[in-house]
Design an enzyme around this catalytic site. Structure first.
Site, PDB file in Angstrom:
ATOM      1  CG  ASN A 163      -4.056  -0.286  -6.351  1.00 46.38           C
ATOM      2  OD1 ASN A 163      -3.502   0.773  -6.625  1.00 46.38           O
ATOM      3  ND2 ASN A 163      -4.886  -0.409  -5.320  1.00 46.38           N
ATOM      4  CD  GLU A 164      -2.976   1.376  -2.336  1.00 48.90           C
ATOM      5  OE1 GLU A 164      -3.839   0.851  -1.600  1.00 48.90           O
ATOM      6  OE2 GLU A 164      -2.932   2.606  -2.550  1.00 48.90           O
TER       7      GLU A 164
ATOM      8  CD  GLN B  17      -9.891   7.474  -7.361  1.00 46.68           C
ATOM      9  OE1 GLN B  17     -10.606   7.313  -8.317  1.00 46.68           O
ATOM     10  NE2 GLN B  17      -9.482   6.479  -6.598  1.00 46.68           N
TER      11      GLN B  17
ATOM     12  CD  GLU C  79     -10.253   2.797  -7.454  1.00 50.24           C
ATOM     13  OE1 GLU C  79      -9.514   3.649  -6.916  1.00 50.24           O
ATOM     14  OE2 GLU C  79     -10.437   1.658  -6.977  1.00 50.24           O
TER      15      GLU C  79
ATOM     16  CD  GLU D 214      -4.424   5.154  -5.706  1.00 50.23           C
ATOM     17  OE1 GLU D 214      -5.126   5.598  -4.781  1.00 50.23           O
ATOM     18  OE2 GLU D 214      -4.489   3.979  -6.111  1.00 50.23           O
TER      19      GLU D 214
HETATM   20  O1  AHR Z   1      -7.947   6.384  -4.119  1.00 53.50           O
HETATM   21  C1  AHR Z   1      -8.773   5.559  -3.335  1.00 53.50           C
HETATM   22  C2  AHR Z   1      -8.117   4.242  -2.984  1.00 53.50           C
HETATM   23  O2  AHR Z   1      -6.989   4.518  -2.204  1.00 53.50           O
HETATM   24  C3  AHR Z   1      -7.601   3.415  -4.140  1.00 53.50           C
HETATM   25  O3  AHR Z   1      -8.547   2.553  -4.659  1.00 53.50           O
HETATM   26  C4  AHR Z   1      -6.480   2.663  -3.522  1.00 53.50           C
HETATM   27  O4  AHR Z   1      -5.504   2.288  -4.461  1.00 53.50           O
HETATM   28  C5  AHR Z   1      -5.959   3.594  -2.456  1.00 53.50           C
HETATM   29  O5  AHR Z   1      -5.644   2.937  -1.290  1.00 53.50           O
END
Ligand code: AHR
Length: 485
Positions: A170-171, A340, A27, A284
């Site tokens: 995303n989320e 990540q 990211e 994730e």
């Molecule tokens: O991985 C860090 C953050 O955590 C990401 O940007 C998000 O998708 C998650 O909540």
């Protein structure tokens, strides 16, 4: 000493472990991209500005798939700003960063190629239109003759990228996301983006935002768009809450597994009615001493030290257990991404001077990715009533190997015994543990590393070992089970 016995049988199969459960995530966040993956000023930079040391470490993790470019970052991301000769800097409200866009889609694709990984691209559907999704698709995948495909070619990328896997936002259930919406609104929106992508490429694989915490959300979203969807995304954060003792922290994997099972139930419920299988994508899984504090008081800059968390032996156990969790649900979980990859809550850390090092979680990742390939077997287990042991067994018939991944979450050693008729020879047995549970790896030394574990295999194929208290362990056994029928 507590004795735990596993009896394994090659007929008791959970499913084939998907290679994609060993995925990563890059990211635009902190020093994940700028100063991590990409740092033209670094002494280790290659001709594309990618850090060679990072590429080497990533390749050893053997990540078949890598999610990009976010995360929360994606909510206001316009991918067009990061392609072509003129790069437009932009504010990233998600992480209070100044995004220079010098690393964009084309750079990621080149990096992915060098890292031996394939892309999983998150599309900003929360704040952009179906037409924008089509433009992105044309830029990435259409050979030539349209405005966007010709722009890719003009940017020096003659061949289309053939990207097949896409995350639809995303989320978007989360209050922290710019673009948050209700399940029904999201389901309707995702359906239109999904319909478009399936018309453009019927073979593409689409992942819709789900959550392990809300089955109502999952069922509603699937009802709206499930006919076009291949996987339900689940994200979860593992963190050591102040009120938790070590065991409470390590048991967070059990709590995740319970929510995972409920989410699998939602996928099965959809399949029962609509006849379409929906797999689970844990795209994730995050080990993060959770802190979403933004930095509004500070200047907007790029490549700051954000979320650079040091990992102890406890995090190695969490990572190892999570891979076992994916093995234990190999029939449904077919993709997972560690969030990540570099610097930001990551297995790999770097310094600007060209130094890099591996955190504790790197080692379970590397070993499980290498050996956790094959059929996941379900053991018959006795002696583990208190749940101290958490593990999995993977049989690779082609290689003729059975590999056990075992986490001892208790503070005392465990006597572990395993019976498997096909066992012939012990190939390798490793453990990770450390007396100091606050010790971490650093540029001064990687003190948390796997080391040999004493184990014995008798003529009847029975294995015996002692798993140290608070340890992650891997045992590889040569077998002569017949090839799959
Ligand atoms: O991985 C860090 C953050 O955590 C990401 O940007 C998000 O998708 C998650 O909540």
């Amino acid at each position: 000493m507590q004795t735990i016995i596993w009896i394994l049988n090659s007929e008791r199969q959970i499913g084939e472990v998907s290679r994609d459960v060993y995925g990563g995530f890059v990211e635009h966040l902190g020093r994940n991209v700028y100063g991590g993956v990409y740092d033209p000023a670094s002494a280790t930079a290659d001709e594309d500005g990618f850090r060679r040391d990072v590429l080497d470490l990533i390749r050893r993790l053997d990540m078949p798939i890598t999610r990009y470019p976010g995360g929360c970052y994606v909510d206001t991301c316009c991918w067009e700003d990061g392609v072509g000769p003129v790069r437009k800097a932009k504010l990233d409200p998600a992480w209070h960063q100044l995004e220079p866009n010098t690393f964009g889609l084309d750079e990621f694709m080149r990096w992915a190629d060098k890292a031996n990984t394939r892309p999983l691209i998150t599309i900003n559907i929360g704040n952009r239109s179906v037409i924008d999704t089509q433009n992105l698709y044309e830029y990435c995948n259409f050979p030539r003759g349209t405005y966007w495909s010709d722009m890719r070619r003009a940017n020096g990328h003659e061949e289309p990228y053939h990207i097949r896997e896409w995350c639809l936002g995303n989320e978007l259930y989360g209050s922290w996301e710019v673009g948050q919406m209700s399940a029904a609104d999201y389901g309707r929106l995702a359906r239109e983006h999904a319909k478009l992508l399936k018309k453009l490429d019927p073979e593409c694989r689409l992942i819709v935002c789900g959550t392990p915490d809300d089955q109502e959300w999952n069922r509603t979203v699937l009802d709206f768009c499930g006919e076009y969807i291949d996987k339900l995304s689940l994200h979860d954060v593992f963190f050591h809450a102040p009120e938790q003792d070590e065991r409470g922290y390590l048991n967070s994997v059990d709590r995740f597994e319970k929510k995972l099972t409920e989410s699998i139930g939602s996928c099965h419920a959809f399949e029962a009615v609509h006849g379409r299988r929906i797999a689970v994508s844990v795209d994730e899984w995050i080990i993060w001493d959770f802190d979403r504090r933004m930095r509004p008081e500070e200047e907007w800059t790029s490549g700051m030290h954000l979320l650079e968390q040091d990992y102890t032996i406890l995090e190695a156990l969490i990572a190892g257990s999570l891979f076992s969790c994916f093995h234990r649900h190999a029939d449904t979980v077919d993709l997972a991404c560690l969030a990540q990859s570099v610097n930001v809550i990551a297995p790999i850390r770097t310094e600007p001077d060209g130094t890099s090092w591996r955190q504790s979680i790197y080692f379970p990742f590397e070993l499980t990715s290498r050996y956790g390939r094959g059929l996941s077997l379900e053991p018959e287990e006795t002696g583990n009533e208190d749940g101290s042991l958490y593990g999995s067994a993977v049989l690779n018939r082609e290689a003729g190997e059975l590999t056990l991944f075992l986490t001892n979450r208790g503070s005392e050693p465990l006597d572990f015994q395993m019976e498997f008729g096909g066992s012939r020879r012990l190939l390798e047995s490793l453990t990770m543990n450390h007396a100091d549970h606050s010790a971490v790896n650093s540029p001064r030394g990687e003190i948390l590393q796997p080391e040999p574990l004493a184990a014995a295999l008798d003529d009847a194929g029975n294995l015996r070992t002692q798993l140290p208290g608070i340890s992650w362990n891997m045992l590889r056994i040569k077998t002569d089970v017949p090839e799959a029928r």
